[in-house]
Design an enzyme around this catalytic site. Structure first.
Site, short mmCIF file in Angstrom:
data_model
loop_
_atom_site.label_atom_id
_atom_site.label_comp_id
_atom_site.label_asym_id
_atom_site.label_seq_id
_atom_site.Cartn_x
_atom_site.Cartn_y
_atom_site.Cartn_z
N CYS A 95 36.90 31.62 50.72
CA CYS A 95 37.67 32.71 50.12
C CYS A 95 38.60 32.24 48.99
CB CYS A 95 38.38 33.50 51.21
SG CYS A 95 38.81 35.17 50.67
N ARG A 128 39.53 46.51 47.67
CA ARG A 128 39.58 45.30 48.48
C ARG A 128 38.35 45.26 49.38
NH1 ARG A 128 43.30 41.60 48.48
NH2 ARG A 128 43.11 40.22 50.26
N HIS A 192 35.35 34.29 56.67
CA HIS A 192 36.33 33.79 57.62
C HIS A 192 35.74 33.99 59.01
CE1 HIS A 192 39.56 33.65 54.63
NE2 HIS A 192 39.20 34.84 54.23
N1 GLN Z 1 43.77 36.07 47.20
C1 GLN Z 1 42.34 36.11 47.11
C2 GLN Z 1 41.80 37.53 46.95
O1 GLN Z 1 42.37 38.47 47.46
C3 GLN Z 1 41.73 35.44 48.33
C4 GLN Z 1 42.00 36.17 49.62
C5 GLN Z 1 41.64 35.37 50.86
O2 GLN Z 1 41.56 34.15 50.83
N2 GLN Z 1 41.47 36.03 52.00
O3 GLN Z 1 40.78 37.72 46.30
#
Ligand code: GLN
Length: 237
Positions: A95, A128, A192
């Site tokens: 990520c 998101r 994750h």
């Molecule tokens: N900050 C990054 C995004 O939102 C990665 C998020 C994360 O590692 N869960 O794209």
């Protein structure tokens, strides 16, 4: 492997990047190596410490925008991770850690330079991406379907110097079509969960890359298979 057949694993910046159980990736790797009788030394390198360049496997996790930008700045200034990759270390980047391996990414609305170790860049998505992620992994890697949990705002665009890790069958990943990327011994993913608990075959791929083996002795994966079955079903498999 680098020294006297001990496998050295580095977890990069646990003080900045480790969300949704990403630390479990190190535990799974160490456990699956130990089950094969491979001695392991695992190191947690904080962001105020120099990054060693002589380890065999490097792991980096996810995180919020602020820690992500800081981690990228420090890794670029340090240079140890670049040296390790140039020397052939294996990497699993998740990520935020995956995004910062590319040429650039967005954090808090600002475009930030990445490490440039994977030919990709990330920009902001309109929504998101949150939820279960599933994909069919590049057949050249010979692995079962990917399962993970994703939570990111960025979208990732791959250049010709990398291959997609998987074709998305549920969730978003890079851009709803592909998920993650790999090149040489570097593997990046939005998964994750932690990724290696849910995808032990990826842990074994990293171990094989690190020790230069075509195969590893089988281990009892009853519990891992149960978890995979449950999560793949949750993603609508
Ligand atoms: N900050 C990054 C995004 O939102 C990665 C998020 C994360 O590692 N869960 O794209």
């Amino acid at each position: 492997m680098s020294s006297e057949s001990t496998l050295r694993i580095v977890w990069i910046y646990p003080d900045l990047l480790s969300t949704y159980g990403d630390r479990g990736n190190m535990l799974i790797l160490a456990r699956r190596a130990a089950m094969r009788g491979i001695p392991v030394e695992a190191y947690e390198i904080r962001s105020d410490q120099p990054m060693p360049s002589s380890a065999d496997i490097y792991l980096i996790g996810g995180g919020e925008d602020g820690p992500q930008a800081l981690a990228a700045q420090r890794l670029i200034a340090d240079g140890g991770l670049h040296r390790a990759v140039n020397q052939g270390a294996a990497v699993l980047a998740i990520c935020a850690g995956y995004q910062l391996f590319g040429h650039s990414f967005f954090a808090k609305g600002t475009k930030c330079p990445g490490l440039g170790l994977l030919d990709l860049h990330s920009d902001r998505g309109e929504t998101r991406a949150v939820g279960e992620l599933r994909g069919d992994i590049d057949p050249r890697l010979g692995l079962p379907p990917l399962t993970g949990f994703e939570n990111h705002g960025g979208r990732t665009h791959l250049g010709p110097g990398v291959s997609p890790l998987a074709r998305v069958t549920a969730g978003i990943g890079n851009d709803s079509q592909t998920e993650g990327a790999w090149h040489g011994k570097i593997l990046g993913s939005y998964s994750h969960g932690p990724a290696l608990a849910r995808n032990p075959a990826i842990a074994d791929l990293l171990l094989r890359w690190a020790i230069g083996a075509d195969s590893l002795s089988p281990v009892d994966d009853t519990w891992a298979d149960r978890l995979r079955g449950e999560r793949l079903a949750a993603a609508g498999a």
